[in-house]
Structure formats: C-alpha cells, structure tokens
Design an enzyme around this catalytic site. Structure first.
Site, PDB file in Angstrom:
ATOM      1  N   TYR A 117     -16.541   0.071 -27.443  1.00 12.69           N
ATOM      2  CA  TYR A 117     -16.318  -1.094 -28.296  1.00 12.69           C
ATOM      3  C   TYR A 117     -17.169  -1.007 -29.550  1.00 12.69           C
ATOM      4  CZ  TYR A 117     -20.731  -3.301 -26.773  1.00 12.69           C
ATOM      5  OH  TYR A 117     -22.055  -3.583 -26.531  1.00 12.69           O
ATOM      6  N   ARG A 172     -19.588   5.346 -35.774  1.00 14.75           N
ATOM      7  CA  ARG A 172     -20.073   5.289 -34.390  1.00 14.75           C
ATOM      8  C   ARG A 172     -18.920   5.171 -33.404  1.00 14.75           C
ATOM      9  NH1 ARG A 172     -24.343   0.806 -33.009  1.00 14.75           N
ATOM     10  NH2 ARG A 172     -22.472  -0.485 -33.117  1.00 14.75           N
ATOM     11  N   ARG A 199      -4.840   4.171 -10.533  1.00 11.06           N
ATOM     12  CA  ARG A 199      -6.282   4.312 -10.349  1.00 11.06           C
ATOM     13  C   ARG A 199      -6.664   5.664  -9.759  1.00 11.06           C
ATOM     14  NH1 ARG A 199     -10.603   3.531  -7.057  1.00 11.06           N
ATOM     15  NH2 ARG A 199     -12.439   2.630  -8.079  1.00 11.06           N
ATOM     16  N   HIS A 256     -10.291   8.359 -10.488  1.00 18.13           N
ATOM     17  CA  HIS A 256     -11.477   8.485 -11.344  1.00 18.13           C
ATOM     18  C   HIS A 256     -11.288   9.474 -12.497  1.00 18.13           C
ATOM     19  CE1 HIS A 256     -13.154   6.392  -7.937  1.00 18.13           C
ATOM     20  NE2 HIS A 256     -14.323   6.276  -8.530  1.00 18.13           N
ATOM     21  N   LYS A 305     -21.381   3.677 -27.063  1.00 16.77           N
ATOM     22  CA  LYS A 305     -21.241   2.207 -26.979  1.00 16.77           C
ATOM     23  C   LYS A 305     -20.104   1.862 -26.011  1.00 16.77           C
ATOM     24  CE  LYS A 305     -21.372  -1.831 -30.068  1.00 16.77           C
ATOM     25  NZ  LYS A 305     -22.525  -2.527 -29.514  1.00 16.77           N
ATOM     26  N   GLU A 365     -35.087  -0.695 -26.187  1.00 17.35           N
ATOM     27  CA  GLU A 365     -34.314  -1.559 -27.099  1.00 17.35           C
ATOM     28  C   GLU A 365     -33.985  -2.848 -26.352  1.00 17.35           C
ATOM     29  OE1 GLU A 365     -30.365  -0.080 -28.044  1.00 17.35           O
ATOM     30  OE2 GLU A 365     -30.211   0.867 -26.072  1.00 17.35           O
ATOM     31  N   LEU A 367     -29.014   2.880 -28.157  1.00 19.32           N
ATOM     32  CA  LEU A 367     -27.860   2.857 -29.049  1.00 19.32           C
ATOM     33  C   LEU A 367     -28.357   3.027 -30.488  1.00 19.32           C
ATOM     34  CD1 LEU A 367     -24.742   2.318 -29.064  1.00 19.32           C
ATOM     35  CD2 LEU A 367     -25.326   0.031 -29.864  1.00 19.32           C
TER      36      LEU A 367
HETATM   37  N1  PLP Z   1     -28.586  -1.937 -28.802  1.00 13.41           N
HETATM   38  C1  PLP Z   1     -27.658  -2.401 -27.956  1.00 13.41           C
HETATM   39  C2  PLP Z   1     -27.808  -2.108 -26.502  1.00 13.41           C
HETATM   40  C3  PLP Z   1     -26.565  -3.135 -28.455  1.00 13.41           C
HETATM   41  O1  PLP Z   1     -25.622  -3.589 -27.604  1.00 13.41           O
HETATM   42  C4  PLP Z   1     -26.473  -3.398 -29.838  1.00 13.41           C
HETATM   43  C5  PLP Z   1     -25.370  -4.171 -30.395  1.00 13.41           C
HETATM   44  O2  PLP Z   1     -24.518  -4.665 -29.738  1.00 13.41           O
HETATM   45  C6  PLP Z   1     -27.473  -2.909 -30.668  1.00 13.41           C
HETATM   46  C7  PLP Z   1     -28.514  -2.158 -30.135  1.00 13.41           C
HETATM   47  C8  PLP Z   1     -27.430  -3.138 -32.159  1.00 13.41           C
HETATM   48  O3  PLP Z   1     -26.420  -2.327 -32.736  1.00 13.41           O
HETATM   49  P1  PLP Z   1     -25.686  -2.735 -34.082  1.00 13.41           P
HETATM   50  O4  PLP Z   1     -26.761  -2.928 -35.095  1.00 13.41           O
HETATM   51  O5  PLP Z   1     -24.842  -1.565 -34.373  1.00 13.41           O
HETATM   52  O6  PLP Z   1     -24.933  -3.983 -33.815  1.00 13.41           O
END
Ligand code: PLP
Length: 287
Positions: free
Chosen positions: A33, A52, A100, A102, A149, A182, A207
């Site tokens: 996403y 990304r 379904r 995997h 993501k 984070e 991320l």
């Molecule tokens: N880290 C995580 C785990 C996130 O889910 C997000 C955003 O959803 C971020 C960092 C920040 O990313 P961005 O600045 O691209 O929204």
C-alpha cells in the site's frame, strides 16, 4: 455526499466496495500500500510514493497494475469524486484473486487495486501539533523486511493499541540493542543536545519514509545538521526535542516517551519550524 472508492476499475459507493474472499491481500497480507498526503487537492511527495510503490511491488514480484500516468489519473479522480482538498489518499495493490495456496498463483492473475480517500481537518491537525503527542515504547517484533510497505501490519496494530490504551498517539519499536527503530506508522526523530537532528538509518529494518527523505532536504536547506544515527528512548527523553514524521502526521512533536517528558514537555521550535517548512515545500511541489 457519500464517499466513493475505486475498486478494480470501477468507482463505487463505499458501502458497496468489496473485494473477493480469495483476494490474496485478505488471506495472506500479500499486498502493498501507499498513503499520500493531499494539500489543496494535490498529492504531496508524489514521486517518492510512486517510487516506493514500484519498489515494494518489485520486491514481492507483483506487477505494477497500470502505468504511473494511469494510476495518477485514478488517484486524482478519486479525490475529485470525494471532493477532497485536504486529506489522505490510500492505495492498495494485492497480488490478486486466486484459489487459496501459499505459493504464487499461475501467470495471468491480475493485481487487485483499491483506492480510498479521506478528509483531514487541518485546523485540528495544527492544534494537535501545537500541543504535541505522547509515544510509548514496545519491543521490536516485526519481520525482517519492514522496508517493504506491506499490509501485514499486525505488530503495528498491536503497538498502536498499546499506545492508545496508555493515552499516547504513537508506539516506538525498540530493538534488541535498546535502540528505537521507528514508529508503528511513522519515523522517529530527535534533536539532540548539540542541536543535531537524528533518525535511524535505512540499513536498519525500517520503512524508508517518504516524508523522512523530503524532510532531510528541508533540514539541509534550513542549514541544520542531520545524522542517520540511532537513539535510545532515554536519549529521546533527554533530547531537546523529539518528533515523528509520516504522510499522516507530517512532522508531529513528541512531548513524552513512556509518560516521561521530553525536554520541558512542550513542542520545541525546531520541530514546529520543520513542520511549517515541510508543508510549504510539499505544497509548492505537489501534483
Ligand atoms: N514507518 C512506518 C512503519 C509507516 O507505516 C509509515 C507510514 O505509514 C512511516 C514510517 C512513514 O512513511 P511516510 O513518510 O512515507 O508516510
């Protein structure tokens, strides 16, 4: 006016927007996403989010469902149909629908695409930024590919719930070395005692926040110093300032960590200034 969603080529009322029970995103979290901030009806950091998205899809071997140009049209049309000027745009791409199993389905299964938009009350968001928010810490327990993501967000969901139950807004994951990785949906930052901005490096399992990357440019343009160097929750509490970044939070001051104040317990000047500069820059470059 009711909300409208985009689902696999059609714009449909939210209440009638469904995916198949064998969508692999639903059954396996086999989906990625993106979330864009929307200012004045336009997408902030569009390029960074597209790049990304393409990387996340490539890492999982899911094909880009349509060209960037076509996807931009879909995103913009979703905004238009929902009459959103200030908000968030959510895109999800799953590997598709298949019986379904995997392992990946046979060739020819098309990725499933959904887009939704929601409104943000910017005045309320600014008021929250002026107050600052609390974070709690929680042990890092996610998989090793947080750079992708994906919609596999259960640890993040549980961490956020822990934050909410503590009256906080975000949870910071802390790794086995005692260092903050984070937030559950944001990147974590401090302004240390020397006035240096610090955030975790992207070799770590985090991320690569698009807001984080843009903010680095803002910081350099503002003549401030930034280092990709980790910090502990204790360092955050004794820092001058702390804040989080993300498409949803922009730049949001953190005023407490695990219930103990950061600095004097109120938002600091650096985070507040960076929030303003980031928004100005994002607006000037949005598409
Ligand atoms: N880290 C995580 C785990 C996130 O889910 C997000 C955003 O959803 C971020 C960092 C920040 O990313 P961005 O600045 O691209 O929204």
């Amino acid at each position: 006016m009711g909300r409208i969603a985009y689902v696999n080529g059609r714009f449909v009322p939210h209440g009638e927007a469904f995916v198949h029970i064998e969508d692999r995103g639903y059954q396996f979290a086999d989906a990625v996403y993106e979330v864009w901030a929307v200012f004045d009806g336009r997408l902030a950091d569009a390029e960074g989010h597209f790049a990304r998205l393409e990387r996340s899809l490539a890492e999982l071997g899911i094909v880009m469902p349509m060209s960037r140009a076509a996807l931009t049209l879909v995103l913009k049309e979703t905004l238009r149909r929902n009459r959103i000027r200030e908000g968030l745009l959510y895109l999800q791409v799953s590997r598709g629908v298949a019986p379904r199993d995997h392992a990946f389905p046979a060739e020819g299964v098309r990725p499933a695409v959904i887009v939704t938009a929601s409104r943000v009350d910017r005045a309320a968001a600014e008021a929250r930024a002026a107050r600052g928010v609390g974070v709690v810490t929680t042990p890092e327990n996610r998989w090793g590919r947080c750079d992708i993501k994906t919609v596999g967000l259960l640890p993040n969901v549980l961490a956020k719930q822990k934050a909410r139950e503590a009256g906080a807004v975000e949870a910071w994951f802390v790794d086995e070395l005692g260092l903050v990785t984070e937030g559950a949906s944001s990147n974590a930052w401090i302004v240390d005692g020397d006035g240096v901005l610090r955030t975790r490096d992207t070799n770590a399992n985090i991320l690569r926040g698009v807001t984080r990357l843009s903010l680095m440019e803002v910081i350099r343009e503002a003549g401030l110093k930034v280092e990709e160097r980790p910090f502990t929750p204790e360092e955050a509490r004794s820092a001058r300032e702390a804040f989080i970044t993300g498409a949803g939070t922009i730049v949001l001051p953190v005023v407490s960590v695990d219930g103990k104040p950061v600095g004097d317990g109120s938002p600091g000047p650096v985070a507040s200034r960076l929030r303003r500069l980031y928004i100005e820059r994002a607006k000037a470059r949005s598409v």
